[in-house]
Design an enzyme around this catalytic site. Structure first.
Site, mmCIF file in Angstrom:
data_model
loop_
_atom_site.group_PDB
_atom_site.id
_atom_site.type_symbol
_atom_site.label_atom_id
_atom_site.label_comp_id
_atom_site.label_asym_id
_atom_site.label_seq_id
_atom_site.Cartn_x
_atom_site.Cartn_y
_atom_site.Cartn_z
ATOM 1 N N HIS A 55 -19.981 -25.876 18.280
ATOM 2 C CA HIS A 55 -20.234 -25.682 16.847
ATOM 3 C C HIS A 55 -20.383 -27.032 16.159
ATOM 4 C CE1 HIS A 55 -15.890 -26.220 16.877
ATOM 5 N NE2 HIS A 55 -15.861 -26.285 15.561
ATOM 6 N N HIS A 60 -16.258 -32.290 16.982
ATOM 7 C CA HIS A 60 -16.856 -31.768 18.219
ATOM 8 C C HIS A 60 -18.227 -32.381 18.505
ATOM 9 C CE1 HIS A 60 -13.949 -28.332 18.596
ATOM 10 N NE2 HIS A 60 -13.729 -28.752 17.366
ATOM 11 N N ASP A 131 -13.475 -23.829 19.000
ATOM 12 C CA ASP A 131 -12.407 -23.495 18.046
ATOM 13 C C ASP A 131 -12.375 -22.000 17.725
ATOM 14 O OD1 ASP A 131 -11.867 -26.172 17.965
ATOM 15 O OD2 ASP A 131 -12.558 -26.497 15.914
HETATM 16 ZN ZN LIG Z 1 -14.121 -26.577 14.228
#
Ligand SMILES: [Zn+2]
Length: 259
Positions: A55, A60, A131
């Protein structure tokens, strides 16, 4: 054979590094920071073969640009439904992902909720879920909806129980603390708490976990369990119509009162 190991980043992120046991090509998942990745590749004499993104969040994706500077042309797989700089292969539900030099294939799952376009990668008996699902917890709802995240977790629940769950943060001990609020009488959660503490005291990650363990200790996957429904109903102080409403109540409970 596939070898998977963590690269620690920031305070509590895990960037996962995948390689064949006897190979010298690596895939990294969710490289929020390029520095620990470059250090690890250099130390082990590995070349970067591909990047998988779950995402759009910066912790990330923040290392993608500098990794591409060091390894130009490397494919960057990520969700079709999110704007991510550096993405070269937009993926969605059912797409297959592989990288030359690593003998593994992953199927993309759309698992929105934490964000609107979040994807997970499933294959070789493992799930990289970013997540979406955490050990004994789940992501917060940012740009998706509670119902989406509930549905995503219920889809993950249909994978084989022995599936190894590679999430992107070391949140396990805090999550178990909340799981005990929801289900104080659940002995498996108590056992898991002791095991997690032992691992953390030894400086070891608590991740991966197994889907089987999540199904018996993760309140966000247990929205059909009478004890979880009872706790969620008490918190919400009203009747809850279905699993989505139970999920929403415990997610809000944790957000507002636990952390
Ligand atoms: Zn996240």
């Amino acid at each position: 054979m596939l070898n998977i190991s963590p690269i620690a980043a920031f305070d509590d992120n895990y960037i996962w590094l995948l390689r064949d046991t006897d190979g010298d090509v690596a895939i990294v998942v969710d490289p929020g920071d390029e520095n620990p990745v470059l250090e690890r590749l250099q130390r082990e004499g590995l070349s970067l073969g591909g990047i998988l993104l779950t995402h759009k969040h910066g912790d990330h994706t923040g290392g993608v640009a500098d990794l591409l500077r060091a390894w130009p042309g490397v494919p960057v797989f990520g969700p079709a439904g999110e704007p991510i700089k550096g993405l070269t292969v937009a993926v969605k539900e059912g797409d297959l992902v592989s990288v030359p030099g690593v003998a593994a294939e992953f199927r993309v799952m759309d698992v929105p909720g934490h964000t609107e376009g979040h994807v997970a990668y499933y294959g070789e008996g493992v799930l990289f879920c970013g997540d979406t699902l955490f050990a004994s917890g789940c992501g917060r709802v940012f740009s998706g909806t509670h119902q989406q995240l509930h549905d995503a977790l219920q889809r993950i629940a249909q994978l084989p129980p022995e599936t190894l769950i590679y999430c992107a943060h070391e949140y396990t001990e805090a999550n178990i603390g909340f799981a005990r609020w929801v289900e104080p009488e659940n002995p498996t959660i108590q056992l898991r708490q002791a095991n997690a503490r032992r691992l953390r005291d030894a400086g070891e990650p608590t991740v991966p976990s197994t889907l089987e363990l999540e199904l018996v200790t993760n309140p966000f996957m247990r929205t059909a369990e009478p004890a979880v429904i009872a706790a969620a109903t008490k918190y919400a102080a009203r009747e809850l119509a279905d699993g989505g409403e139970v999920f929403t109540a415990i997610r809000e409970w944790k957000d507002r009162e636990y952390d």
